[in-house]
Design an enzyme around this catalytic site. Structure first.
Site, PDB file in Angstrom:
ATOM      1  N   CYS A  27      54.695  37.365  31.580  1.00 25.04           N
ATOM      2  CA  CYS A  27      54.738  37.668  33.015  1.00 25.04           C
ATOM      3  C   CYS A  27      55.477  36.583  33.793  1.00 25.04           C
ATOM      4  O   CYS A  27      55.558  35.438  33.361  1.00 25.04           O
ATOM      5  CB  CYS A  27      53.316  37.807  33.537  1.00 25.04           C
ATOM      6  N   ASP A 150      41.536  37.931  34.420  1.00 27.84           N
ATOM      7  CA  ASP A 150      42.172  36.643  34.677  1.00 27.84           C
ATOM      8  C   ASP A 150      41.086  35.700  35.193  1.00 27.84           C
ATOM      9  O   ASP A 150      40.040  36.141  35.683  1.00 27.84           O
ATOM     10  CB  ASP A 150      43.266  36.848  35.751  1.00 27.84           C
TER      11      ASP A 150
END
Ligand SMILES: O=C(O)c1ccccc1N[C@@H]1O[C@H](COP(=O)(O)O)[C@@H](O)[C@H]1O
Length: 237
Positions: A27, A150
């Site tokens: 990412c 996360d």
């Protein structure tokens, strides 16, 4: 135990890339070199950040040609934070992503509305630091196509993600097995083997762990991350 499913194909660097049995998303990419490093290593997903406060923020003009590099090789994910329809319309029409990652406080209703508006799979990120944070995961069952866990950002942090911090992975042990999720937050070549020994995500997501400075991805660190996953998989086979 059966060996993990993997297929070999030759990449542009003349090496055999392995297709992993689990999804791997790199990412916060912003250059052709690092997109190619991710693709050549067999990344299933590449991610672009659309969040102005992030050192990884890209414009649609930057992301659109990078997205073309990935066409037919990996899924393109755009990451937004509490974006409204107008902002999403612009990004989606310019980048034509395969997946939308919603990394803010989007409710299940908002996730449903985004899915309906764009007809794209949605990955909903949830910030985790305690078992209580995971109780919200069930609210997105049958709404989001996948969850992404996360670490909860530190108080006062500018970014809701991409902070390079881990959370207690054992919190995921009690999770409903029917909820597919990507594991994210502070992964790197040194700890990914440990993560895979402890939890069984349907995918891994990494950003700052493959950077030499905030927002600056490093192809060698991307190589090292995939090498660590291959080693972990071989140890487990
Ligand atoms: O990376 C960012 O700057 C970011 C900004 C806004 C929302 C999400 C962001 N990143 C996401 O967070 C994970 C974890 O990052 P890290 O590996 O801990 O650095 C990252 O993969 C993105 O999906």
């Amino acid at each position: 135990m059966a060996a993990p499913c993997r297929r070999l194909r030759l990449n542009k660097r003349g090496r055999a890339a392995i297709s992993f049995s689990m999804d791997i998303k790199i990412c916060g990419l912003s250059t052709p070199e690092t997109v190619n490093a991710a693709l050549d290593n067999g990344a299933s997903h590449i991610g672009f950040i659309f969040f102005p406060k992030s050192p990884r923020n890209v414009s649609a003009d930057t992301a659109a040609p990078l997205r073309q590099l990935a066409r037919g090789r990996a899924q393109t994910v755009v990451v937004t934070v509490n974006a409204d329809d107008q902002a999403l319309d612009t990004i989606v029409s310019a980048v034509q992503p395969d997946v939308l990652q919603l990394h803010g406080g989007e409710t299940p209703e908002r996730v449903s509305a985004v899915k309906a508006r764009y007809g794209l799979p949605v990955m909903k990120a949830l910030s985790i630091s305690t078992a209580d944070d995971l109780t919200h995961a069930q609210d997105y069952a049958g709404v989001a196509d996948r969850l992404l866990f996360d670490a909860k950002p530190p108080k006062g942090a500018d970014l809701p993600g991409g902070n390079g911090i881990t959370f207690d992975w054992s919190l995921l042990h009690g999770l409903d097995a029917s909820l597919p999720y990507m594991l994210s937050g502070g992964l790197n070549a040194s700890n990914v083997g440990d993560a895979l020994a402890r939890v069984h995500p349907s995918g891994l997501d990494i950003s700052s762990g493959v950077e030499r400075a905030p927002g600056i991805k490093d192809a060698a660190l991307i190589d090292a991350f995939f090498a660590a996953i291959r080693s972990a998989k071989q140890r487990a086979a």
